[in-house]
Design an enzyme around this catalytic site. Sequence first.
Site, PDB file in Angstrom:
ATOM      1  N   CYS A 137       0.800  -1.219   0.000  1.00 23.75           N
ATOM      2  CA  CYS A 137       0.000   0.000   0.000  1.00 23.75           C
ATOM      3  C   CYS A 137       0.835   1.272   0.000  1.00 23.75           C
ATOM      4  O   CYS A 137       0.323   2.354  -0.260  1.00 23.75           O
ATOM      5  CB  CYS A 137      -0.928   0.020   1.219  1.00 23.75           C
ATOM      6  N   GLU A 184      -6.891  -6.090  -0.835  1.00 23.69           N
ATOM      7  CA  GLU A 184      -6.966  -5.109   0.263  1.00 23.69           C
ATOM      8  C   GLU A 184      -5.893  -4.056   0.078  1.00 23.69           C
ATOM      9  O   GLU A 184      -4.779  -4.351  -0.360  1.00 23.69           O
ATOM     10  CB  GLU A 184      -6.789  -5.827   1.608  1.00 23.69           C
ATOM     11  N   ARG A 227      -9.319   2.460  11.767  1.00 27.36           N
ATOM     12  CA  ARG A 227      -8.459   1.948  10.699  1.00 27.36           C
ATOM     13  C   ARG A 227      -9.318   1.664   9.474  1.00 27.36           C
ATOM     14  O   ARG A 227     -10.040   0.661   9.411  1.00 27.36           O
ATOM     15  CB  ARG A 227      -7.751   0.665  11.154  1.00 27.36           C
ATOM     16  N   ARG A 229      -9.738   0.738   5.545  1.00 26.17           N
ATOM     17  CA  ARG A 229      -9.079   0.068   4.435  1.00 26.17           C
ATOM     18  C   ARG A 229     -10.099  -0.213   3.334  1.00 26.17           C
ATOM     19  O   ARG A 229     -11.281  -0.442   3.602  1.00 26.17           O
ATOM     20  CB  ARG A 229      -8.442  -1.262   4.899  1.00 26.17           C
TER      21      ARG A 229
END
Length: 422
Positions: A137, A184, A227, A229
């Site tokens: 990422c 992801e 968090r 994502r």
Amino acid sequence: MQEMSFKELREHNAMSVEEAAHLMGVTVKTIYRWEKGEVEPKAHCYEILRNKLAYKQQFRNPHPDFTFIDLFAGIGGIRRGFEAVGGQCVFTSEWDDYAQRTYRANFHDDHHIVGDITEVDEADIPAHDVLLAGFPCQPFSIAGVSKKNALGRAHGFEDETQGTLFFDVLRIIKHHRPAAFLLENVKNLKSHDKGNTFRVIEGALKEAGYAISTRVIDAKGYVPQHRERIFIAGFREDTGFDFDKLKFADPTKGPKLGSILHHEGEEPEASHDYLLRDDRENANAASYVNPKYTLTDKLWAYLQAYKEKHQAAGNGFGFGLNGPDDTARTLSARYYKDGSEILIEQEGKNPRRLTPRECARLMGYDSSRKPEMIIPVSDTRAYKQFGNSVVVPVIEAIAKDMLPHIQRILANTSHPSEVAAE
């Protein structure tokens, strides 16, 4: 029942000395010294072998509901979620040696972990029903882009070291045609380069013949951490899967930090010094967090001055000070540097970092499996690994929702290799 020796545990696992050395990250000579009684192995080495035996009994299903591959596997967070719904991993790829060590300590496979996926021919990857990939990422994250801009470096797909790894995922999908996949990444992937990066990814996956659905999920409905994502689910057939129709845990009603913090009555671990007890022989003596996790006066003064400086300039930079009733900021891979994003208040003392065990709980690792996750690496490496990981309960929730759609496609397919051969 008498505890087995290291050698007995190794032999019960049908492991050679060479295999044990590879698993423990030590030399063959060290294993021989352990087994001769010249040196006592660390406690976590026994845990690894005991866990290996238990793991085979619990997870090695001769008739799994589906098979999957684990790409950019990290320490296995996505894998845990899909094992929980009956899947079996048949291939793993992770380039970082230290992440491999943690992965091997907690999962015990018949296959080896492959390093650089760019060097693997897609034809050499086993047939599989589901592809899982948390591809890197950093080229798309807000922090990663800001840093690379400051250094004059490329980001996104222009980052040749990491940004193009999506296309390795794509070539594997095109070759094997799995029934489904789950990708992801950071939330910023969707807005990176004014949305162009995400449009390329979305278009390429659709062109490969997959119906896809995407959603940004905040993990604080499952763990005490904000968090966010993005998840991209794809299916070889359009089964009607739609993230927007699914219900996930309410972020406003999630657990608080007190649920993952060490407490006075907690038993210290034999293999780690996260907790200490002045009277080790007295099981009733209160335990306390090792003082090494408390910030030094110098570091605490620096963080306070840094925050004041940026507040005066109208910026939001600074540390995050938390109590047991709070929800933490996002745990990052840089947490080992100063712990500034998640500091825990301590009465009469400077605040402290989370311990690696608390980080494991914060990411949902120790809530869904017993025994606890084995952490065979240094604190610095552990912080990096948890900061780069997924939140396991979020993956479990997604896997449960994906499962009936995966089964529907598989019911119309004899074997994944038949699809790949088309």
